[in-house]
Enzyme design. Structure first.
Site, mmCIF file in Angstrom:
data_model
loop_
_atom_site.group_PDB
_atom_site.id
_atom_site.type_symbol
_atom_site.label_atom_id
_atom_site.label_comp_id
_atom_site.label_asym_id
_atom_site.label_seq_id
_atom_site.Cartn_x
_atom_site.Cartn_y
_atom_site.Cartn_z
ATOM 1 N N GLU A 144 -5.779 -9.842 -12.901
ATOM 2 C CA GLU A 144 -6.971 -10.597 -12.966
ATOM 3 C C GLU A 144 -6.616 -11.831 -11.992
ATOM 4 O OE1 GLU A 144 -7.695 -11.617 -17.029
ATOM 5 O OE2 GLU A 144 -7.758 -9.527 -17.604
ATOM 6 N N PRO A 145 -7.687 -12.663 -11.782
ATOM 7 C CA PRO A 145 -7.411 -13.696 -10.776
ATOM 8 C C PRO A 145 -6.069 -14.725 -11.229
ATOM 9 C CG PRO A 145 -9.853 -13.453 -11.312
ATOM 10 C CD PRO A 145 -9.036 -12.820 -12.178
ATOM 11 N N SER A 149 1.645 -9.989 -11.768
ATOM 12 C CA SER A 149 3.078 -9.197 -12.340
ATOM 13 C C SER A 149 3.272 -9.476 -13.719
ATOM 14 C CB SER A 149 4.019 -9.978 -11.580
ATOM 15 O OG SER A 149 4.122 -10.108 -10.589
ATOM 16 N N THR A 175 -7.830 -0.850 -6.556
ATOM 17 C CA THR A 175 -7.940 0.103 -5.715
ATOM 18 C C THR A 175 -8.810 1.211 -5.979
ATOM 19 O OG1 THR A 175 -5.853 -0.191 -4.814
ATOM 20 C CG2 THR A 175 -6.453 1.874 -4.415
ATOM 21 N N ARG A 271 5.580 4.908 -9.634
ATOM 22 C CA ARG A 271 6.472 4.165 -8.853
ATOM 23 C C ARG A 271 7.112 5.024 -7.724
ATOM 24 N NH1 ARG A 271 8.176 -0.124 -13.098
ATOM 25 N NH2 ARG A 271 6.483 -1.684 -12.329
ATOM 26 N N ILE A 368 11.019 -2.536 18.693
ATOM 27 C CA ILE A 368 11.698 -1.795 19.453
ATOM 28 C C ILE A 368 10.646 -1.267 20.705
ATOM 29 C CG2 ILE A 368 12.651 0.791 19.958
ATOM 30 C CD1 ILE A 368 13.937 0.331 17.140
ATOM 31 N N GLY A 370 8.332 -2.970 22.097
ATOM 32 C CA GLY A 370 7.816 -4.009 22.782
ATOM 33 C C GLY A 370 6.442 -4.035 22.825
ATOM 34 N N GLU A 394 2.201 -1.940 -7.961
ATOM 35 C CA GLU A 394 2.927 -1.063 -8.810
ATOM 36 C C GLU A 394 4.209 -2.019 -9.210
ATOM 37 O OE1 GLU A 394 2.045 2.359 -10.143
ATOM 38 O OE2 GLU A 394 0.359 1.410 -9.867
#
Ligand code: FAD
Lengths: 417, 361
Positions: A144-145, A149, A175, A271, A368, A370, A394
């Site tokens: 929620e807003p 966590s 999602t 997970r 790497i 570039g 998750e």
């Protein structure tokens, strides 16, 4: 001990690799640039493939493991590989494209919740609908807003009114929420509280089908990466679902937090899967770099003396060892899940490690190569953007570290938070 | 099918070895380090576990049990969790037994292996490293020149464990074709000159020496197989497993300490900066172990393993340094004091980037 994929897993991996190469890579850039559009050709192809795959499975007696439970040693043996098999396949799909992988029409996280906590009837009704018809998505709405966590802060409410539950509140970052509710006949599993004063025990989850009045997708987020995947904000204004749409018991058991624990336990399965998807993205970048070096005739000398190794060789070997470490941690967590062993710590380890490693590996690959790494003509910069989410959803890096730390220290959530 | 766990027998071996390491080795570790000596009594007790004899077939006087590289990693990790120097001393016979067992011919097995199946412990030794900053197996300069039916060894070696005590030392040297070979050198062979005992950052209890090979002549029959590279890869997996043991020791000690020590009114383990550090250490201990298992398993299966061994070796050597360093950090100033074992593990852990030929599975 065995470190070799079974024939079945190898076969599935190779099929997914073909899909990744043939169907995903060619459109990866397009759906990154054209955020908020739908890759219908890809969706339909994947939907048909999974349908025919399911038909083949039910014809040969594979699959439908729930119904056939332990009917034969063969089925049992197959079941023991389910989670691992998913991890192997998802690594390939994410290697193809992480955003498109997340967008594949399937029961997803919402389905995972239904299979973990649903009654046989709920499973038949809601998961069964994914066996035919048009492409469908299911989603999971916890965040929620005002919290992510700290999931006990759920403020969306569920009130009982006769034969119905009435939901009110706002969910964000869901999602496939948009595709589940507005692009298909899917559903969203919504976390809501029966009583804000009663903490975890009062948090329940509800199946909210597409078309439910009062459920509105108010926004689709613009994101750093995985842009092909929709991330929806959903508001619930007196949204009513039938009484039997609750997952688990409607009782608020004050002392025990069994219901909440049950829901958290689905993370033990998901997970390692998220870890596998991150590993797929990182491997895409590393494969690309190694190919580019090989094309230039640059060889990686794994056994060269430390002092003679080039910085490049050091970096590649470091990345490969970290990535393989992540993969083995992931496979171990899957293995334990498939054996029916408790794997909360190992699942969190796989996710924490993969989150860190795939973020670093994709960044190093960009560095790497570039200017080629920085260019949107190639996919390297995209992989770097796509990888980052692995360390966020998750359970963030820090939340997984906390789970591991509590476990090794023998601490409760009140002792370490 | 992927199955990442020890079988029951390996599980049992792990438990036996770990409890021996904790009860017999750990208690002797500090004194051993301070006195630069591994106590003979601990080595005798370790010998009594039959870990070496197990891997030797009955035909050569052994017990003919599990000789797999995977089981080797379990043993190496377990003993190293007690103390690295003592573990390396106790497992030194493998430096000789492993090459003979896996690459040697029957005559060599008959000749050498019974030495390591007796009542009493007999040391083994290997001479791989050379005293140069840029040493590696590929830049090895010790030579083995063919001379009629003999080989003549010339070169300087260092970190040769137990070079004075071991009845046999396996000397690694390049033959006329530049192939690294393994040569059995018996104690007392002319031209096998053991120099001064070395003084090192870690592994102080383990007696290591410089060895000068000066026209050291060994019969052709003493060459084990042809290419010794596979042997050295096995050795690297053992080292990786030992690094895991050292890292695990440091982590477990830090956990116990952090749950006891109070800071700012709470246990230090309740501070996230410390708790998360411990979580990261735990992840890499497990990761390093899994990589070592995978490499060992590939060796056992006879599959291609060059890359996996290199990855396991690199990962473990890096991880043990970070983990043992953090193992000190969790204890703060107390970690710096020799009352606690953390500093010992950090000194020992530093060596893994350097070790070549100090361990075998
Ligand atoms: C693309 C995308 C897709 C998502 N999909 C879904 C979905 O399908 N369903 C759903 O419900 N959610 C979904 N999420 C939400 C996601 O799970 C949360 O963003 C995540 O859990 C973190 O929550 P937050 O963003 O509120 O960060 P916060 O919880 O506010 O955390 C902020 C920072 O503080 C740290 N932190 C938090 N608590 C602690 C603590 N106790 N100790 C130490 N550090 C701490 C975090 O690690 C983080 O670094 C999605 C998010 C994104 C970006």
């Amino acid at each position: 001990m065995n470190f070799k994929l079974s024939e079945a897993a190898t076969q599935r991996r190779d099929i997914m690799r073909m899909a990744a190469e043939g169907l995903m890579r060619p459109i990866a850039r397009q759906y990154d640039e054209e955020e908020h559009t739908d890759a219908w050709d890809f969706f339909n192809a994947m939907w048909e493939a999974s349908k025919s795959n399911r038909d083949a499975a039910s014809m040969t007696g594979e699959g439908n493991a729930d119904k056939k439970e332990k009917s034969s040693g063969e089925t049992k043996r197959k079941r023991r590989e389910n989670t691992l098999m998913s991890a192997v396949q998802i690594e390939e799909l994410a290697w193809g494209d992480a955003g498109l992988y997340l967008s594949i029409p399937n029961p997803g996280l919402g389905g995972a919740a239904v299979s973990a906590a649903g009654t046989p009837e709920q499973k038949a009704r809601f998961l069964g609908s994914f066996h035919d018809g048009k492409p469908k998505w299911a989603a999971m709405a916890i965040t929620e807003p005002h919290f992510g966590s700290d999931s006990k802060q759920v403020a969306t409410t569920a009130r009982r009114d006769g034969d119905e539950w009435v939901l009110n509140g706002t969910k964000i970052f869901c999602t496939s929420g948009h595709r589940a509710l507005e692009k298909s006949e899917g559903f969203v599993v919504v976390w809501a509280t029966l009583d804000k004063n009663k903490g975890r025990a009062a948090i329940k989850s509800f199946i909210v089908p597409a078309g439910t009045p009062g459920v509105i997708v108010t926004k689709c987020e613009d994101k750093l990466g995985i842009r092909a995947s929709d991330t929806a904000q959903i508001t619930f204004e007196d949204a009513r679902v039938p009484a039997d749409h609750i997952l688990g018991s409607p009782e608020i058991v004050e002392k025990g937090t069994e219901g909440f624990r049950g829901v958290m336990a689905t993370f033990d399965a998901t997970r390692p899967i998220v870890a596998a998807s991150g590993i797929g993205v990182a491997r895409a970048a590393l494969d690309f770099v190694k190919q580019a070096l090989a094309d230039e005739g640059v060889e990686i000398r794994y056994e060269a003396p430390q002092c003679e190794m080039t910085v490049l060789e050091h970096e590649i070997i470091w990345m490969e060892s970290q990535l393989q470490a992540s993969r083995l941690l992931t496979w171990r967590a899957c293995n334990m899940m498939d054996r029916g062993d408790r794997n909360s710590r190992e699942a969190a380890m796989s996710k924490a490690k993969a989150g860190k490693v795939c973020t670093l590996v994709t960044q190093k690959c960009v560095a790497i190569m570039g200017p080629l790494g920085f260019s949107r003509k190639l996919l390297l910069e995209k992989w770097m953007r796509d990888a980052k989410i692995t360390d966020i959803y998750e359970g963030t890096q820090q939340i997984n570290q906390m789970i591991i730390a509590r476990d090794i220290l023998g601490y409760s959530s009140s002792e370490l938070n | 099918m992927i199955d990442i766990q020890l079988d029951e027998e390996q599980q049992q071996i792990a438990e036996t070895v770990t409890s021996f390491a904790k009860q017999q080795i750990r208690v002797a570790a500090r004194e051993a380090d301070e006195n630069n000596t591994v106590p003979a009594s601990v080595i005798d007790q370790a010998w009594g576990l039959g870990l070496i004899q197990n891997a030797i077939p009955e035909a050569y006087g052994g017990y003919g049990a599990d000789a797999s590289a995977v089981t080797g990693t379990v043993i190496a990790e377990g003993l190293a969790e007690g103390d690295l120097a003592i573990a390396m001393h106790a497992l030194s016979p493998k430096l000789v037994v492993d090459p003979v067992l896996h690459l040697g011919n029957d005559e060599q097995k008959q000749r050498i292996l019974p030495t390591y199946t007796g009542e009493k412990f007999a040391a083994g030794s290997a001479a791989v490293s050379e005293p140069r900053w840029n040493f590696s197996v590929s830049t090895m300069t010790t030579t083995a020149k063919s001379d009629g039916g003999d080989y003549v060894l010339n070169g300087n070696k260092c970190l040769v464990a137990l070079a004075k005590d071991a009845p046999f030392t396996i000397v690694y040297a390049k033959d006329d074709n530049g192939v690294v070979g393994a040569f059995i050198v018996e104690q007392g062979t002319a031209g096998y000159n053991v120099g001064e005992r070395e003084a090192n950052l870690g592994l102080r209890a383990l007696a290591t020496y410089e060895v000068a090979l000066e026209d050291c002549k060994v019969p052709a029959a003493n060459r084990i197989g042809t290419d010794a590279q596979p042997m050295l890869r096995r050795a690297r997996v053992a080292q990786a497993a030992m690094a895991v043991g050292v890292a695990k020791a440091s982590l477990d000690y830090a956990i116990v300490y952090a749950k006891d020590r109070e800071v700012f009114g709470v246990k230090v383990a309740q501070k996230q900066a410390i708790a998360f550090m411990l979580a990261d250490m735990a992840i890499d201990v497990d990761a390093a172990r899994l990589l070592a298992w995978e490499a060992a398993w590939l060796i056992d299966e006879g599959e291609e393993h060059m890359r996996e061994v290199a990855l396991a070796d690199q990962f473990a050597a890096d991880a043990v340094m970070t983990i043992t360093d953090n193992g000190i950090q969790v204890l703060g100033g107390h970690g710096f004091i020799r009352d606690h074992p953390s500093e010992l593990w950090a000194r020992n852990g530093r060596g893994f980037v350097t070790f070549e030929g100090l361990a075998s599975v």
